[in-house]
Design an enzyme around this catalytic site. Structure first.
Site, mmCIF file in Angstrom:
data_model
loop_
_atom_site.group_PDB
_atom_site.id
_atom_site.type_symbol
_atom_site.label_atom_id
_atom_site.label_comp_id
_atom_site.label_asym_id
_atom_site.label_seq_id
_atom_site.Cartn_x
_atom_site.Cartn_y
_atom_site.Cartn_z
ATOM 1 C CE1 TYR A 114 -6.795 -9.593 29.533
ATOM 2 C CE2 TYR A 114 -6.123 -10.506 31.651
ATOM 3 C CZ TYR A 114 -6.891 -9.622 30.914
ATOM 4 O OH TYR A 114 -7.745 -8.755 31.553
ATOM 5 C CB ALA B 3 -18.762 1.794 25.370
ATOM 6 N N GLY C 292 -17.261 -1.531 29.906
ATOM 7 C CA GLY C 292 -17.375 -0.329 29.098
ATOM 8 C C GLY C 292 -18.774 0.237 29.111
ATOM 9 N N GLY D 208 -20.441 -5.117 29.168
ATOM 10 C CA GLY D 208 -19.528 -5.277 30.284
ATOM 11 C C GLY D 208 -19.109 -3.991 30.954
#
Length: 298
Positions: A165, A23, A28, A26
């Site tokens: 990913y 957090a 978060g 971005g």
């Protein structure tokens, strides 16, 4: 049952406690900011406490910063062991994207270990204290992912940053599927939901180690992507809207890349209950962590 579409639609969150991983920037940070604005007590679970402190200072509301490194199971265990009291919502947001080859502290492929196994372990350890829901952030790229149960850590295959990913993001959806199955079977009122941000410009892009690919990604961010605040809207909707367990939210615009939150579909692989069960078992074996007896989904 309609997802909240803007921050103004978020119902009051006073009296609720939320943990948001990753957090300090971005998605978060955007998620934490709006939840705190709505009245929640928000715990920023971050790897870098200094950056976490800077992020907390930018948020109006009740916030707290705690250390969590999802690429280190000892850190995950410590975070969970130090948690006291109820936890209304766990937002599994932190992640890395298309990075060069690497391994976690425990020897797992870096993207699978961070994006999936770290959150798997964290959720299993905290679930007895979760009272409302677990929200896990997936990706459109789950559609190209493939789970190789015999080589989850890319020890036999040639490493692919994109493939690793995509596998980790498919794992996020399968984790949500199996977690909700277990919660339902246990008669728990806790829900497992997933969300994806579409194409949102964050600090995740441009870290492949390939200079040309990184430049292309950053250029595409400027041309195509929506902001991190817009990308956080499906996550916020999943964290606060009255939706059934197993729901998957994303942007409702072109190709799910941008737009207001809505329920979205997933691939057959991401909906495969047998694959979800086997991935859960493999994840428990790799981490040595599973749901304890007497948990919300034991």
């Amino acid at each position: 049952m309609t997802p909240s579409r803007t921050p103004a639609d978020i119902p009051p969150q006073a009296g609720r406690t939320v943990v948001v991983t990753g957090a300090n920037s971005g998605l978060g940070l955007a998620t934490a900011r709006e939840l705190a604005r709505a009245g929640a007590r928000v715990v920023l679970a971050v790897r870098d406490l200094s950056r976490g402190g800077e992020a907390a200072a930018s948020i109006d509301g009740e916030v707290e910063v705690r250390h969590l490194d999802l690429a280190d199971l000892a850190s995950v265990r410590t975070f969970a062991a130090e948690w006291t009291g109820d936890l209304d919502v766990l937002v599994n947001n932190a992640g890395i994207m298309m990075v060069p080859p690497g391994v976690t502290v425990d020897g797992f492929e870096l993207q699978f270990g961070t994006n999936h196994l770290g959150h798997f372990a964290l959720t299993a350890l905290l679930l007895p204290q979760v009272t409302d829901r677990v929200v896990t952030v997936a990706s459109m790229m789950h559609r190209t992912g493939r789970i190789d149960l015999d080589d989850l850590n890319w020890e036999r295959r040639p490493y692919s940053p994109t493939g690793a990913y995509a596998q980790s993001k498919l794992a996020n959806l399968l984790f949500t599927l199996e977690l909700q199955r277990r919660l339902t079977a246990d008669g728990s009122r806790v829900r497992a939901l997933a969300a994806h941000p579409g194409w949102a410009a964050t600090n995740l892009q441009g870290r492949t180690g390939n200079r040309l690919a990184d430049r292309a990604a950053l250029l595409a961010n400027r041309i195509v992507a929506q902001s991190d605040a817009s990308g956080a809207l499906p996550i916020l909707a999943a964290a606060t809207s009255d939706l059934p367990g197993g729901s998957y939210l994303g942007p409702g615009g072109f190709q799910e890349m941008r737009g207001t939150p809505t329920l979205v579909g997933r691939t057959p692989s991401a909906s495969d209950p047998d694959l979800a069960r086997r991935l859960w078992e493999a994840s428990a074996a790799l981490t040595g962590i599973d749901l304890p007896a007497g948990s919300n989904a034991a």
